[in-house]
Design a protein around this motif. Structure first.
Motif, PDB file in Angstrom:
ATOM      1  N   LEU A 171       4.873 -43.374  16.418  1.00  0.00           N
ATOM      2  CA  LEU A 171       6.003 -43.349  17.353  1.00  0.00           C
ATOM      3  C   LEU A 171       7.217 -44.040  16.748  1.00  0.00           C
ATOM      4  O   LEU A 171       7.953 -44.732  17.443  1.00  0.00           O
ATOM      5  CB  LEU A 171       5.630 -44.043  18.668  1.00  0.00           C
ATOM      6  CG  LEU A 171       4.516 -43.389  19.473  1.00  0.00           C
ATOM      7  CD1 LEU A 171       4.203 -44.223  20.699  1.00  0.00           C
ATOM      8  CD2 LEU A 171       4.908 -41.985  19.884  1.00  0.00           C
ATOM      9  N   ASN A 172       7.460 -43.833  15.489  1.00  0.00           N
ATOM     10  CA  ASN A 172       8.581 -44.482  14.802  1.00  0.00           C
ATOM     11  C   ASN A 172       9.868 -43.672  15.021  1.00  0.00           C
ATOM     12  O   ASN A 172      10.433 -43.113  14.095  1.00  0.00           O
ATOM     13  CB  ASN A 172       8.273 -44.668  13.319  1.00  0.00           C
ATOM     14  CG  ASN A 172       7.846 -43.372  12.653  1.00  0.00           C
ATOM     15  OD1 ASN A 172       7.678 -42.354  13.301  1.00  0.00           O
ATOM     16  ND2 ASN A 172       7.665 -43.426  11.359  1.00  0.00           N
ATOM     17  N   ILE A 173      10.320 -43.661  16.251  1.00  0.00           N
ATOM     18  CA  ILE A 173      11.475 -42.862  16.651  1.00  0.00           C
ATOM     19  C   ILE A 173      12.718 -43.271  15.874  1.00  0.00           C
ATOM     20  O   ILE A 173      13.480 -42.413  15.414  1.00  0.00           O
ATOM     21  CB  ILE A 173      11.702 -42.987  18.170  1.00  0.00           C
ATOM     22  CG1 ILE A 173      10.513 -42.377  18.927  1.00  0.00           C
ATOM     23  CG2 ILE A 173      13.003 -42.313  18.586  1.00  0.00           C
ATOM     24  CD1 ILE A 173      10.524 -42.644  20.404  1.00  0.00           C
ATOM     25  N   GLU A 174      12.957 -44.555  15.725  1.00  0.00           N
ATOM     26  CA  GLU A 174      14.170 -45.038  15.052  1.00  0.00           C
ATOM     27  C   GLU A 174      14.219 -44.602  13.588  1.00  0.00           C
ATOM     28  O   GLU A 174      15.282 -44.341  13.052  1.00  0.00           O
ATOM     29  CB  GLU A 174      14.286 -46.564  15.154  1.00  0.00           C
ATOM     30  CG  GLU A 174      14.595 -47.065  16.553  1.00  0.00           C
ATOM     31  CD  GLU A 174      13.374 -47.118  17.461  1.00  0.00           C
ATOM     32  OE1 GLU A 174      12.228 -47.048  16.950  1.00  0.00           O
ATOM     33  OE2 GLU A 174      13.552 -47.199  18.678  1.00  0.00           O
ATOM     34  N   LYS A 175      13.061 -44.525  12.947  1.00  0.00           N
ATOM     35  CA  LYS A 175      13.008 -44.115  11.539  1.00  0.00           C
ATOM     36  C   LYS A 175      13.069 -42.596  11.379  1.00  0.00           C
ATOM     37  O   LYS A 175      13.499 -42.100  10.357  1.00  0.00           O
ATOM     38  CB  LYS A 175      11.733 -44.635  10.881  1.00  0.00           C
ATOM     39  CG  LYS A 175      11.716 -46.132  10.721  1.00  0.00           C
ATOM     40  CD  LYS A 175      10.447 -46.569  10.044  1.00  0.00           C
ATOM     41  CE  LYS A 175      10.392 -48.075   9.923  1.00  0.00           C
ATOM     42  NZ  LYS A 175       9.151 -48.511   9.298  1.00  0.00           N
ATOM     43  N   ARG A 176      12.629 -41.875  12.382  1.00  0.00           N
ATOM     44  CA  ARG A 176      12.522 -40.422  12.273  1.00  0.00           C
ATOM     45  C   ARG A 176      13.803 -39.691  12.656  1.00  0.00           C
ATOM     46  O   ARG A 176      14.106 -38.634  12.109  1.00  0.00           O
ATOM     47  CB  ARG A 176      11.387 -39.951  13.156  1.00  0.00           C
ATOM     48  CG  ARG A 176      11.065 -38.517  12.985  1.00  0.00           C
ATOM     49  CD  ARG A 176       9.779 -38.177  13.653  1.00  0.00           C
ATOM     50  NE  ARG A 176       9.360 -36.901  13.129  1.00  0.00           N
ATOM     51  CZ  ARG A 176       8.197 -36.360  13.344  1.00  0.00           C
ATOM     52  NH1 ARG A 176       7.317 -37.001  14.054  1.00  0.00           N
ATOM     53  NH2 ARG A 176       7.894 -35.201  12.853  1.00  0.00           N
ATOM     54  N   TYR A 177      14.562 -40.236  13.609  1.00  0.00           N
ATOM     55  CA  TYR A 177      15.738 -39.552  14.126  1.00  0.00           C
ATOM     56  C   TYR A 177      17.027 -40.307  13.833  1.00  0.00           C
ATOM     57  O   TYR A 177      17.045 -41.531  13.794  1.00  0.00           O
ATOM     58  CB  TYR A 177      15.625 -39.369  15.653  1.00  0.00           C
ATOM     59  CG  TYR A 177      14.526 -38.443  16.042  1.00  0.00           C
ATOM     60  CD1 TYR A 177      14.708 -37.070  16.033  1.00  0.00           C
ATOM     61  CD2 TYR A 177      13.281 -38.931  16.416  1.00  0.00           C
ATOM     62  CE1 TYR A 177      13.686 -36.206  16.395  1.00  0.00           C
ATOM     63  CE2 TYR A 177      12.258 -38.080  16.776  1.00  0.00           C
ATOM     64  CZ  TYR A 177      12.466 -36.718  16.765  1.00  0.00           C
ATOM     65  OH  TYR A 177      11.448 -35.870  17.111  1.00  0.00           O
ATOM     66  N   LYS A 178      18.073 -39.553  13.682  1.00  0.00           N
ATOM     67  CA  LYS A 178      19.418 -40.102  13.526  1.00  0.00           C
ATOM     68  C   LYS A 178      20.260 -39.514  14.657  1.00  0.00           C
ATOM     69  O   LYS A 178      20.247 -38.307  14.891  1.00  0.00           O
ATOM     70  CB  LYS A 178      19.989 -39.685  12.172  1.00  0.00           C
ATOM     71  CG  LYS A 178      21.398 -40.163  11.942  1.00  0.00           C
ATOM     72  CD  LYS A 178      21.880 -39.692  10.577  1.00  0.00           C
ATOM     73  CE  LYS A 178      23.321 -40.092  10.383  1.00  0.00           C
ATOM     74  NZ  LYS A 178      23.853 -39.585   9.113  1.00  0.00           N
ATOM     75  N   ILE A 179      20.988 -40.370  15.349  1.00  0.00           N
ATOM     76  CA  ILE A 179      21.849 -39.914  16.436  1.00  0.00           C
ATOM     77  C   ILE A 179      23.279 -39.895  15.935  1.00  0.00           C
ATOM     78  O   ILE A 179      23.762 -40.879  15.374  1.00  0.00           O
ATOM     79  CB  ILE A 179      21.711 -40.821  17.674  1.00  0.00           C
ATOM     80  CG1 ILE A 179      20.286 -40.701  18.219  1.00  0.00           C
ATOM     81  CG2 ILE A 179      22.747 -40.457  18.727  1.00  0.00           C
ATOM     82  CD1 ILE A 179      19.999 -41.596  19.393  1.00  0.00           C
ATOM     83  N   ARG A 180      23.925 -38.731  16.112  1.00  0.00           N
ATOM     84  CA  ARG A 180      25.314 -38.595  15.659  1.00  0.00           C
ATOM     85  C   ARG A 180      26.084 -37.736  16.639  1.00  0.00           C
ATOM     86  O   ARG A 180      25.508 -36.965  17.399  1.00  0.00           O
ATOM     87  CB  ARG A 180      25.365 -38.007  14.257  1.00  0.00           C
ATOM     88  CG  ARG A 180      24.777 -36.632  14.125  1.00  0.00           C
ATOM     89  CD  ARG A 180      24.822 -36.176  12.670  1.00  0.00           C
ATOM     90  NE  ARG A 180      23.990 -35.036  12.444  1.00  0.00           N
ATOM     91  CZ  ARG A 180      24.423 -33.779  12.420  1.00  0.00           C
ATOM     92  NH1 ARG A 180      25.686 -33.524  12.612  1.00  0.00           N
ATOM     93  NH2 ARG A 180      23.600 -32.783  12.208  1.00  0.00           N
ATOM     94  N   GLN A 181      27.393 -37.867  16.599  1.00  0.00           N
ATOM     95  CA  GLN A 181      28.242 -37.098  17.496  1.00  0.00           C
ATOM     96  C   GLN A 181      28.265 -35.642  17.045  1.00  0.00           C
ATOM     97  O   GLN A 181      28.347 -35.347  15.857  1.00  0.00           O
ATOM     98  CB  GLN A 181      29.659 -37.652  17.526  1.00  0.00           C
ATOM     99  CG  GLN A 181      30.524 -36.969  18.565  1.00  0.00           C
ATOM    100  CD  GLN A 181      31.885 -37.585  18.692  1.00  0.00           C
ATOM    101  OE1 GLN A 181      32.236 -38.505  17.968  1.00  0.00           O
ATOM    102  NE2 GLN A 181      32.687 -37.081  19.604  1.00  0.00           N
ATOM    103  N   ASP A 182      28.198 -34.742  18.011  1.00  0.00           N
ATOM    104  CA  ASP A 182      28.288 -33.314  17.733  1.00  0.00           C
ATOM    105  C   ASP A 182      29.771 -32.918  17.793  1.00  0.00           C
ATOM    106  O   ASP A 182      30.328 -32.735  18.865  1.00  0.00           O
ATOM    107  CB  ASP A 182      27.480 -32.528  18.755  1.00  0.00           C
ATOM    108  CG  ASP A 182      27.453 -31.035  18.474  1.00  0.00           C
ATOM    109  OD1 ASP A 182      28.056 -30.606  17.469  1.00  0.00           O
ATOM    110  OD2 ASP A 182      26.829 -30.300  19.261  1.00  0.00           O
ATOM    111  N   LYS A 183      30.380 -32.836  16.643  1.00  0.00           N
ATOM    112  CA  LYS A 183      31.816 -32.527  16.565  1.00  0.00           C
ATOM    113  C   LYS A 183      32.100 -31.070  16.912  1.00  0.00           C
ATOM    114  O   LYS A 183      33.242 -30.718  17.207  1.00  0.00           O
ATOM    115  CB  LYS A 183      32.341 -32.825  15.160  1.00  0.00           C
ATOM    116  CG  LYS A 183      32.131 -34.247  14.715  1.00  0.00           C
ATOM    117  CD  LYS A 183      33.214 -35.130  15.191  1.00  0.00           C
ATOM    118  CE  LYS A 183      33.042 -36.511  14.566  1.00  0.00           C
ATOM    119  NZ  LYS A 183      33.959 -37.469  15.034  1.00  0.00           N
ATOM    120  N   THR A 184      31.085 -30.208  16.858  1.00  0.00           N
ATOM    121  CA  THR A 184      31.303 -28.794  17.136  1.00  0.00           C
ATOM    122  C   THR A 184      31.206 -28.474  18.632  1.00  0.00           C
ATOM    123  O   THR A 184      31.523 -27.367  19.047  1.00  0.00           O
ATOM    124  CB  THR A 184      30.283 -27.923  16.398  1.00  0.00           C
ATOM    125  OG1 THR A 184      28.973 -28.227  16.875  1.00  0.00           O
ATOM    126  CG2 THR A 184      30.359 -28.167  14.895  1.00  0.00           C
TER     127      THR A 184
END
Length: 68
Positions: free
Chosen positions: A51-64
């Motif tokens: 359950l290593n969510i922080e290591k697996r996912y990156k959250i970024r703004q969707d500019k499109t």
């Protein structure tokens, strides 16, 4: 509206979850909630992996993202 998306590090072009809101902070939190709800569903179906969510996912703004 502002949209943030969560992407996996190995597939950065495929959004796995997103959060929409009027502010950046709220959109980020909505995205984090969506990812965690995804994992809650997996756990309820018997998922036993990491359950290593922080290591697996990156959250970024969707500019499109553009709301109609």
């Amino acid at each position: 509206m502002i949209r943030y998306i969560a992407v996996q590090h190995d597939t950065p072009d495929v959004p796995r979850a997103w959060g929409d809101a009027k502010t950046h902070d709220e959109a980020i939190l909505q995205c984090e909630i969506a990812i965690r709800e995804k994992y809650l569903g997996k756990l309820s179906r018997g998922y036993g992996g990491p359950l290593n969510i922080e290591k697996r996912y990156k959250i970024r703004q969707d500019k499109t993202f553009a709301e109609d």
